[in-house]
Design a protein around this motif. Structure first.
Motif: not given
Length: 292
Positions: A226-238
């Motif tokens: 809603k604030q207009g952010f395009q991407r969320l980086d959720l960090g490492p996945v394994s």
């Protein structure tokens, strides 16, 4: 909102944070942020973390910045199989990160099991609140994170650096908490440009039973979009080392993406260490994280 989508470690917000901590990060001519990292007494390395690195142009940029006799640690934001061409030696194999596009129908992107658990959490008595982190005094999440690091034997950012980020970038360290009388879970997100990065999160046994982190993350995703952010980086996945956490992150509809590993390079040696890079070529492969 700015459309800058650079990773956290290359952002102007991180540069401001480090300066607030008394450090002196510099920018290469191509805009790459260079950090300084003490390896051991008397030896400091320059670190290019989550950077766009081009083996053809990097040596010239390093010379131009006066770092041509400085040990370098290169951690590309992308697969970089050409780094041995400039004499870089692989140190740590690549990791995968989960990135969620915050545009479009976000609920439709949820995996079915993730969505079902979210519905249960939405029916629970949990109350989700959002606030801007300003300092670390009497903060449930920062205290719980320190205890969690000690208990599990890992190291994250020191509290002082997290607080410095919040102070140097007003309004860009956003905390979401779940309460059921008492706080049962919380997550902190650091905003930079048009990207938000998941920073830390902790929960209690009751929070786990109520799927508090799922509800917090969903509320955060909706607010960020809603604030207009395009991407969320959720960090490492394994899927091998932490399959449950990987399912939790990827269940949001996030896509896994390979980074470039960690490399060591000392410019005075030129390309003389290229044969060593070949010894670990298999370990530096970038393959489908879901393969097998």
């Amino acid at each position: 909102m700015t459309t800058t989508t650079t990773p956290l470690m290359q952002s102007t917000e991180m540069q401001a944070t480090l300066r607030a901590c008394g450090q002196a990060p510099l920018r290469l001519a191509d805009g790459t942020l260079v950090l300084h990292r003490r390896l051991f007494p008397g030896v400091t390395a320059a670190m290019l973390s989550r950077a766009r690195i081009n083996a053809a142009t990097q040596p010239g940029l390093i010379r131009q910045a006066g770092l041509n006799r400085t040990p370098l640690i290169l951690a590309p934001d992308h697969p970089a199989p050409d780094l041995p061409q400039m004499g870089a030696v692989p140190l740590v194999t690549p990791t995968c990160v989960a990135e969620l596009d915050l545009r479009g129908d976000l609920r439709a992107g949820l995996h079915q099991k993730w969505r079902n658990a979210l519905v249960q959490a939405e029916r629970s008595p949990l109350r989700i609140t959002r606030r801007i982190l300003r300092d670390g005094s009497d903060n449930w999440l920062l205290t719980a994170d320190q205890a969690q690091q000690r208990a599990r034997g890992y190291r994250n950012w020191p509290v002082s650096l997290t607080v410095a980020y919040a102070r140097a970038n007003p309004g860009k360290a956003v905390e979401f908490s779940a309460t059921d009388g008492d706080t049962v879970a919380a997550m902190l997100f650091l905003c930079h440009g048009s990207v938000a990065t998941y920073h830390i999160g902790c929960t209690t046994a009751r929070g786990r039973r109520l799927n508090a982190h799922r509800l917090i993350l969903w509320k955060a995703i909706r607010w960020l979009a809603k604030q207009g952010f395009q991407r969320l980086d959720l960090g490492p996945v394994s899927t091998e080392d932490a399959p449950g956490l990987a399912r939790f992150k990827l269940g949001t509809g996030a896509r896994p993406r390979w980074l470039g590993g960690t490399w060591g390079w000392w410019p005075p040696l030129g390309r003389s260490l290229r044969p060593l890079a070949g010894l670990d070529r298999g370990g530096m492969r970038w393959t489908d994280p879901h393969a097998g």
